[in-house]
Write a protein that holds these residues in place. Structure first.
Motif, short mmCIF file in Angstrom:
data_model
loop_
_atom_site.label_atom_id
_atom_site.label_comp_id
_atom_site.label_asym_id
_atom_site.label_seq_id
_atom_site.Cartn_x
_atom_site.Cartn_y
_atom_site.Cartn_z
N GLY A 124 0.81 -1.21 0.00
CA GLY A 124 0.00 0.00 0.00
C GLY A 124 0.84 1.26 0.00
N TYR A 125 1.94 1.21 0.75
CA TYR A 125 2.81 2.38 0.82
C TYR A 125 3.49 2.65 -0.53
CZ TYR A 125 7.05 5.04 1.83
OH TYR A 125 8.06 5.97 1.79
N ALA A 127 2.53 1.67 -3.50
CA ALA A 127 1.53 2.05 -4.51
C ALA A 127 1.13 3.51 -4.36
CB ALA A 127 0.31 1.15 -4.39
N SER A 128 1.23 4.03 -3.15
CA SER A 128 0.82 5.43 -2.91
C SER A 128 1.85 6.43 -3.41
CB SER A 128 0.59 5.66 -1.41
OG SER A 128 1.83 5.71 -0.71
N LEU A 129 3.06 5.95 -3.75
CA LEU A 129 4.13 6.88 -4.09
C LEU A 129 4.05 7.41 -5.51
CD1 LEU A 129 7.21 5.17 -2.40
CD2 LEU A 129 5.80 7.05 -1.53
N ASP A 131 3.31 6.42 -10.03
CA ASP A 131 3.04 5.53 -11.16
C ASP A 131 4.28 4.73 -11.50
OD1 ASP A 131 1.87 4.30 -13.30
OD2 ASP A 131 2.18 5.98 -14.67
N THR A 157 -2.27 -7.59 -2.41
CA THR A 157 -2.65 -6.18 -2.27
C THR A 157 -2.47 -5.42 -3.57
OG1 THR A 157 -2.01 -6.24 0.07
CG2 THR A 157 -2.20 -4.07 -0.95
N ARG A 161 -5.19 -3.93 -7.07
CA ARG A 161 -5.09 -2.61 -7.70
C ARG A 161 -4.72 -2.71 -9.17
NH1 ARG A 161 -3.02 1.56 -3.35
NH2 ARG A 161 -3.60 0.52 -1.42
N GLU A 282 10.03 6.10 6.78
CA GLU A 282 10.41 6.54 5.43
C GLU A 282 11.79 7.18 5.45
OE1 GLU A 282 7.79 8.48 2.09
OE2 GLU A 282 8.64 10.07 3.36
N THR A 286 12.82 5.66 -0.64
CA THR A 286 11.46 5.75 -1.21
C THR A 286 10.91 7.17 -1.16
OG1 THR A 286 10.42 5.26 0.93
CG2 THR A 286 10.85 3.38 -0.54
#
Length: 400
Positions: A124-125, A127-129, A131, A157, A161, A282, A286
């Motif tokens: 999830g982390y 994917a949030s960053l 494309d 996960t 998506r 973080e 990343t």
């Protein structure tokens, strides 16, 4: 908060631990100490692997009335000894596989990381960053169950998506061979790529492979590990982001469970307790991309919005207000492709979608996707996919 029941004498508790396991072992031990220091009448005896003879120590302890065990590492010698001689001793196993102790009955508890939540949180982390063109997982070389659980949750996960996850399956216990195979695997991934390593030390090996392959982090490869071992995470450049399991709470819960087994005696049922992560730390590996990465995201958004027109590289550069030379350089640096490659790939993705979901002719699809004519598209499609448009539709179309 759970507290210990006072007893006529202190309980003798053996804690079996492998200190070479790094920060996770130290933090689990810290959680156990935290519980005992809160007023628990236990006497702790540490059995530190691999230096001590585990079977002999446990056997000697049983003769001296050991009251309970907290085991934080796996050992075939230990499992055999426990099944044969220690069935009645209350025991808690922290991050140890259940199947090693199938011979034990009640008076047993298992406390472990929720490894599925570890994998899901990392997915999830990442994917949030932004494309990414690829997602990957680098497992533990030995294929241990906790690594597999993390990979499965990471994959599930991201697949929800609509993302595809590639796993590095070529790990080797020979460092030079492992590095060579990992470099080769990294080169197959479209960039930018987002990777999860099963744990922090494995992530440092991925960092080394990226350096050998000439990939910049986080520009071309974003990477996250697990354990938040600050010594490891800050020993590489860029510093590693990491999922932070709550190992201290694991140790605490292990002691809580042993206290429960003491209090309930033979009425204590066998059970399993999961400990969720405490968060994600973080660091630079990343961190959100520099202005160049934002420029690329804007370019791709413009391409997607105009993929049906006769779009040219100069149109993209003009829309962004930068020179074609600068934009080409940024595409090669971050994505490892030209702007024309990107435009073509996005157009072909639309062609595939139309072939799969509609019955439109190849000529109509060519016009809709900005190609000069159907013949050009047909030859290009066959060269890129290895199939004619008709054959691709027959295989993957909704009526196939």
């Amino acid at each position: 908060m759970t507290t210990c029941k006072q007893a006529l004498r202190k309980k003798n508790v053996f804690v079996v631990i492998d200190m070479s396991a790094g920060i996770s072992a130290r933090e689990v031990l810290s959680g156990i100490f935290k519980f005992v220091n809160a007023g628990c009448p236990w006497t702790l005896r540490l059995i530190q692997l691999p230096g001590e003879s585990l079977a002999a120590t446990v056997a000697g302890g049983l003769e001296k009335s050991v009251d309970g065990l907290i085991v934080t590492c796996e050992s075939d010698d230990l499992s055999n000894r426990m099944i044969a001689a220690a069935t009645d001793v209350p025991a808690v196993f922290v991050d140890v596989r259940n199947d090693l102790f199938e011979g034990r009955g009640r008076r047993t508890a298992f406390v472990r990381n929720d490894n599925e939540s570890v994998g899901a949180a990392a997915a999830g982390y990442l994917a949030s960053l932004g494309d990414f063109n690829a997602f990957g997982f680098v497992p533990d070389i030995d294929g241990r169950p906790w690594s597999t659980l993390r990979e499965q949750a990471f994959r599930r996960t991201l697949e929800r998506r609509g993302r595809v996850v590639r796993t590095f399956d070529g790990g080797s216990k020979h460092p030079a061979e492992d590095l060579s195979r990992m470099v080769a695997w990294l080169r197959t991934l479209p960039k930018p790529a987002a990777l999860m390593a099963a744990y922090d030390f494995r992530a440092t090996q991925v960092c080394e492979a990226c350096a050998c392959a000439g990939f910049r982090m986080p520009g071309q490869v974003a990477l996250i590990g697990v354990d938040n071992d600050e010594l490891l995470c800050t020993s590489v450049t860029p510093a590693l982001s990491s999922v932070r399991p709550d190992h201290v709470r694991e140790g605490w819960l292990g002691a809580v469970e042993l206290d429960r087994l003491f209090r309930l005696g033979r009425r204590a049922a066998r059970r399993e307790v999961f400990c969720r992560i405490s968060g994600i730390v973080e660091r630079e590996s990343t961190r959100p991309g520099p202005p160049a990465a934002a420029l690329i995201r804007r370019a791709i958004a413009f391409i997607d919005a105009n993929v049906h027109s006769n779009l040219r590289v100069t149109d993209v550069a003009a829309n962004l207000g930068v020179s074609r030379r600068l934009l080409e350089r940024r595409f090669r640096e971050i994505r490892g492709e030209t702007i024309n490659d990107c435009i073509l790939a996005r157009r072909l993705a639309v062609v595939k979608r139309l072939l799969k979901t509609t019955r439109r002719s190849c000529a109509k699809i060519a016009v809709e996707c900005g190609f000069p004519n159907a013949n050009y598209l047909s030859h290009l499609f066959a060269r890129k996919t290895g199939l004619s448009m008709r054959a691709w539709r027959a295989r993957y179309g909704k009526n196939a």
